[in-house]
Design a protein around this motif. Structure first.
Motif, PDB file in Angstrom:
ATOM      1  N   GLY A  82       0.941  -1.238   0.063  1.00 34.55           N
ATOM      2  CA  GLY A  82      -0.099   0.053  -0.029  1.00 34.55           C
ATOM      3  C   GLY A  82       0.840   1.260   0.058  1.00 34.55           C
ATOM      4  O   GLY A  82       2.100   0.968   0.024  1.00 34.55           O
ATOM      5  N   CYS A  83       0.241   2.424  -0.049  1.00 33.77           N
ATOM      6  CA  CYS A  83       1.181   3.545   0.273  1.00 33.77           C
ATOM      7  C   CYS A  83       0.688   4.422   1.322  1.00 33.77           C
ATOM      8  O   CYS A  83      -0.493   4.811   1.478  1.00 33.77           O
ATOM      9  CB  CYS A  83       0.893   4.486  -0.977  1.00 33.77           C
ATOM     10  N   LEU A  84       1.391   4.867   2.276  1.00 34.54           N
ATOM     11  CA  LEU A  84       1.272   5.077   3.605  1.00 34.54           C
ATOM     12  C   LEU A  84       0.565   6.500   3.413  1.00 34.54           C
ATOM     13  O   LEU A  84      -0.375   6.783   4.019  1.00 34.54           O
ATOM     14  CB  LEU A  84       2.544   5.356   4.584  1.00 34.54           C
ATOM     15  N   MET A  85       0.813   7.094   2.335  1.00 34.17           N
ATOM     16  CA  MET A  85       0.400   8.319   2.144  1.00 34.17           C
ATOM     17  C   MET A  85      -0.980   8.517   1.728  1.00 34.17           C
ATOM     18  O   MET A  85      -2.130   8.873   2.373  1.00 34.17           O
ATOM     19  CB  MET A  85       1.150   9.384   1.186  1.00 34.17           C
ATOM     20  N   PRO A 105     -12.203  24.142  -6.612  1.00 37.64           N
ATOM     21  CA  PRO A 105     -11.860  22.781  -7.193  1.00 37.64           C
ATOM     22  C   PRO A 105     -11.026  21.854  -6.582  1.00 37.64           C
ATOM     23  O   PRO A 105      -9.936  22.336  -5.639  1.00 37.64           O
ATOM     24  CB  PRO A 105     -11.261  23.246  -8.355  1.00 37.64           C
ATOM     25  N   VAL A 106     -10.988  20.658  -6.376  1.00 38.98           N
ATOM     26  CA  VAL A 106     -10.218  19.719  -5.661  1.00 38.98           C
ATOM     27  C   VAL A 106      -9.263  18.873  -6.497  1.00 38.98           C
ATOM     28  O   VAL A 106      -9.676  18.215  -7.471  1.00 38.98           O
ATOM     29  CB  VAL A 106     -10.998  18.820  -4.931  1.00 38.98           C
ATOM     30  N   VAL A 107      -7.837  19.242  -6.354  1.00 36.70           N
ATOM     31  CA  VAL A 107      -6.951  18.430  -7.121  1.00 36.70           C
ATOM     32  C   VAL A 107      -6.260  17.698  -6.112  1.00 36.70           C
ATOM     33  O   VAL A 107      -6.097  17.649  -5.029  1.00 36.70           O
ATOM     34  CB  VAL A 107      -5.827  19.665  -7.308  1.00 36.70           C
ATOM     35  N   CYS A 108      -6.418  16.314  -6.804  1.00 32.70           N
ATOM     36  CA  CYS A 108      -5.798  15.175  -5.986  1.00 32.70           C
ATOM     37  C   CYS A 108      -4.733  14.512  -6.646  1.00 32.70           C
ATOM     38  O   CYS A 108      -4.543  14.077  -7.821  1.00 32.70           O
ATOM     39  CB  CYS A 108      -7.096  14.120  -6.460  1.00 32.70           C
ATOM     40  N   TYR A 109      -3.707  14.289  -5.687  1.00 38.07           N
ATOM     41  CA  TYR A 109      -2.319  13.705  -6.229  1.00 38.07           C
ATOM     42  C   TYR A 109      -2.812  12.291  -6.411  1.00 38.07           C
ATOM     43  O   TYR A 109      -3.660  11.656  -5.892  1.00 38.07           O
ATOM     44  CB  TYR A 109      -1.518  13.647  -5.022  1.00 38.07           C
ATOM     45  N   ILE A 110      -2.063  11.418  -7.152  1.00 35.07           N
ATOM     46  CA  ILE A 110      -2.295  10.220  -7.855  1.00 35.07           C
ATOM     47  C   ILE A 110      -2.069   9.343  -6.755  1.00 35.07           C
ATOM     48  O   ILE A 110      -2.637   8.108  -6.773  1.00 35.07           O
ATOM     49  CB  ILE A 110      -1.632   9.890  -9.152  1.00 35.07           C
ATOM     50  N   ASN A 111      -1.308   9.676  -5.888  1.00 30.98           N
ATOM     51  CA  ASN A 111      -1.110   8.553  -4.502  1.00 30.98           C
ATOM     52  C   ASN A 111      -2.510   8.723  -3.746  1.00 30.98           C
ATOM     53  O   ASN A 111      -2.266   9.312  -2.731  1.00 30.98           O
ATOM     54  CB  ASN A 111       0.100   9.315  -3.827  1.00 30.98           C
ATOM     55  N   CYS A 169       4.398  11.877   3.252  1.00 33.17           N
ATOM     56  CA  CYS A 169       5.175  10.565   2.734  1.00 33.17           C
ATOM     57  C   CYS A 169       6.144  10.550   3.918  1.00 33.17           C
ATOM     58  O   CYS A 169       6.954  11.110   4.114  1.00 33.17           O
ATOM     59  CB  CYS A 169       5.851  10.528   1.475  1.00 33.17           C
ATOM     60  N   PRO A 170       5.867   9.346   4.986  1.00 32.98           N
ATOM     61  CA  PRO A 170       6.862   9.046   5.899  1.00 32.98           C
ATOM     62  C   PRO A 170       8.104   8.872   5.461  1.00 32.98           C
ATOM     63  O   PRO A 170       9.109   9.197   6.182  1.00 32.98           O
ATOM     64  CB  PRO A 170       6.264   7.909   6.657  1.00 32.98           C
ATOM     65  N   THR A 171       8.293   8.437   4.400  1.00 31.04           N
ATOM     66  CA  THR A 171       9.743   7.952   3.907  1.00 31.04           C
ATOM     67  C   THR A 171      10.382   9.343   3.563  1.00 31.04           C
ATOM     68  O   THR A 171      11.627   9.637   3.715  1.00 31.04           O
ATOM     69  CB  THR A 171       9.496   6.807   2.754  1.00 31.04           C
ATOM     70  N   HIS A 172       9.714  10.210   2.621  1.00 29.83           N
ATOM     71  CA  HIS A 172      10.532  11.395   2.218  1.00 29.83           C
ATOM     72  C   HIS A 172      10.677  12.231   3.260  1.00 29.83           C
ATOM     73  O   HIS A 172      11.586  13.220   3.271  1.00 29.83           O
ATOM     74  CB  HIS A 172       9.600  12.055   1.078  1.00 29.83           C
ATOM     75  N   ALA A 194      16.104  16.297  -5.361  1.00 28.33           N
ATOM     76  CA  ALA A 194      14.927  16.208  -4.552  1.00 28.33           C
ATOM     77  C   ALA A 194      13.599  15.825  -5.221  1.00 28.33           C
ATOM     78  O   ALA A 194      13.008  16.559  -6.230  1.00 28.33           O
ATOM     79  CB  ALA A 194      14.950  16.898  -3.509  1.00 28.33           C
ATOM     80  N   HIS A 195      12.763  14.760  -4.523  1.00 23.12           N
ATOM     81  CA  HIS A 195      11.458  14.635  -4.804  1.00 23.12           C
ATOM     82  C   HIS A 195      10.478  15.723  -3.999  1.00 23.12           C
ATOM     83  O   HIS A 195      10.646  15.750  -3.185  1.00 23.12           O
ATOM     84  CB  HIS A 195      11.093  13.145  -4.628  1.00 23.12           C
ATOM     85  N   PRO A 196       9.386  16.089  -4.783  1.00 20.86           N
ATOM     86  CA  PRO A 196       8.645  17.105  -4.297  1.00 20.86           C
ATOM     87  C   PRO A 196       7.887  16.716  -3.194  1.00 20.86           C
ATOM     88  O   PRO A 196       6.994  17.498  -2.391  1.00 20.86           O
ATOM     89  CB  PRO A 196       7.640  17.653  -5.353  1.00 20.86           C
ATOM     90  N   GLU A 197       7.688  15.356  -2.815  1.00 18.44           N
ATOM     91  CA  GLU A 197       7.209  15.013  -1.464  1.00 18.44           C
ATOM     92  C   GLU A 197       8.052  15.350  -0.152  1.00 18.44           C
ATOM     93  O   GLU A 197       7.748  15.054   0.832  1.00 18.44           O
ATOM     94  CB  GLU A 197       7.077  13.431  -1.682  1.00 18.44           C
ATOM     95  N   CYS A 198       9.254  15.764  -0.464  1.00 16.23           N
ATOM     96  CA  CYS A 198      10.264  16.107   0.621  1.00 16.23           C
ATOM     97  C   CYS A 198       9.581  17.345   1.026  1.00 16.23           C
ATOM     98  O   CYS A 198       8.612  17.989   0.680  1.00 16.23           O
ATOM     99  CB  CYS A 198      11.507  16.454   0.136  1.00 16.23           C
ATOM    100  N   HIS A 199       9.897  17.552   2.499  1.00 13.02           N
ATOM    101  CA  HIS A 199       9.573  18.819   3.205  1.00 13.02           C
ATOM    102  C   HIS A 199       9.824  20.043   2.610  1.00 13.02           C
ATOM    103  O   HIS A 199      11.019  20.121   1.850  1.00 13.02           O
ATOM    104  CB  HIS A 199      10.134  18.875   4.713  1.00 13.02           C
ATOM    105  N   ASN A 200       8.997  20.988   2.492  1.00 10.07           N
ATOM    106  CA  ASN A 200       9.558  22.227   1.794  1.00 10.07           C
ATOM    107  C   ASN A 200      10.738  22.891   2.286  1.00 10.07           C
ATOM    108  O   ASN A 200      11.429  23.462   1.332  1.00 10.07           O
ATOM    109  CB  ASN A 200       8.335  23.195   1.846  1.00 10.07           C
TER     110      ASN A 200
END
Ligand code: 13P
Ligand code: SF4
Length: 305
Positions: A82-85, A105-111, A169-172, A194-200
């Motif tokens: 599964g994906c924790l996020m 409008p609601v934008v939904c990440y594919i995760n 994402c707990p991993t990022h 870096a991946h954009p799931e990292c902390h800003n």
């Protein structure tokens, strides 16, 4: 025959393909037809002529493949991936969030799950989120479930307020600003990606932000030799393999050794062999949500970028 040959033979017999996310164990590439990020793999799922898709990735990715190819059999090698996020938001919490900000409008990440997608307006992945949100031409959007990707998009667009759900994402999030600062000291000539799931706060300090595939492409094209990678280990393994195989003379180092997504690593070659043979772990999606969820992904795929 070894397991790799057995899998290849079963693929031929059953007209099956294997789609593999670049966070999977690298040995899976050997039997894969396509390896890449979520956007690339969704596109491949939508256009394949295969009868069976084995999705070496996490549950929401296999679900998206099923939404886009409803007449194909989609198999997930291991149902524990599964994906924790994605699991941080469900229909109830989504409805509650939407009720606080009506008519936006609601934008939904594919995760996210198909149930959640069915109640959102448009989907995004990490590689197209900025362009898709821009294409909406709104001054305010809701963004679920990843707060960090949402805030990253807001920062890039400047004139759009992005109101985010509090998923992550707990991993990022195991990557900290201190990791970037010490990597700069230790590898002063390295480019940090870096991946954009990292902390800003992490994203502020790096040289390039992109999806897994964008990171890989950037590193390949760059004329630099040393790279620090702030995303899951699978990306680093593939880049180092490609560098050796193609004589790039480049080195890729994982920002810290804990950046391994335990869910992504659930799928093994044995699982792939088993599901191909038995056709178990088939993804099914309730008709009451599949049309709406599919629309949410297809809207994203139709945005001209
Ligand atoms: P990509 O969209 O970059 O493939 O990322 C998916 C993901 O789950 C990252 O954690
Ligand atoms: Fe989900 Fe994070 Fe794993 Fe990506 S890395 S699949 S967002 S838990």
């Amino acid at each position: 025959m070894n397991i790799l040959e057995e899998i290849k033979q079963l693929k031929k017999e059953k007209n099956a393909i294997i789609l593999t996310h670049c966070y999977q164990d690298i040995e899976i590439d050997e039997v894969s037809d396509y390896v890449g990020d979520s956007l690339y793999l969704s596109r491949m799922a939508a256009k394949t002529n295969a009868d069976i898709i084995v999705f070496a990735g996490v549950y929401f990715m296999a679900q998206s493949a099923k939404l886009l190819s409803p007449n194909k059999k989609v198999l997930l090698p291991n149902m524990n991936s599964g994906c924790l996020m994605a699991d941080m938001i469900d229909v109830n919490s989504l409805r509650e969030f939407k009720s606080k900000f009506p008519d936006i409008p609601v934008v939904c990440y594919i995760n996210s799950t198909a149930e959640v997608k069915a109640e959102c307006d448009i989907c995004v992945t990490s590689s197209n989120a900025i362009d898709v949100v821009r294409s909406l031409n709104k001054d305010k959007v809701l963004f679920v479930p990843d707060t960090y990707l949402g805030k990253w998009v807001e920062k890039q667009l400047k004139n759009v307020e992005v109101i985010t759900f509090n998923g992550f994402c707990p991993t990022h999030l195991r990557i900290r600003p201190e990791d970037i600062i010490s990597a700069r000291k230790k590898y002063p000539n390295a480019v940090i990606l870096a991946h954009p799931e990292c902390h800003n706060a992490v994203l502020e300090l790096v040289d390039f932000v992109g999806s897994t595939k964008e990171i890989m492409e950037y590193a390949k094209q760059s004329d630099k030799k040393e790279f620090i990678i702030a995303t899951e280990k699978g990306v680093v393994d593939r880049l180092n393999r490609d560098s050796i195989n193609n004589n790039w003379g480049k080195t890729f180092t994982l920002i810290n050794e804990n950046i391994i997504c335990p869910n992504m690593k659930q799928n093994s070659l044995e699982d792939i062999y088993r599901v191909l043979k038995t056709e178990e772990n088939e993804i099914t999606i309730d008709k009451s949500i599949s049309e709406k969820a599919k629309e949410c992904i297809e809207k994203m795929l139709s945005v001209k970028i």
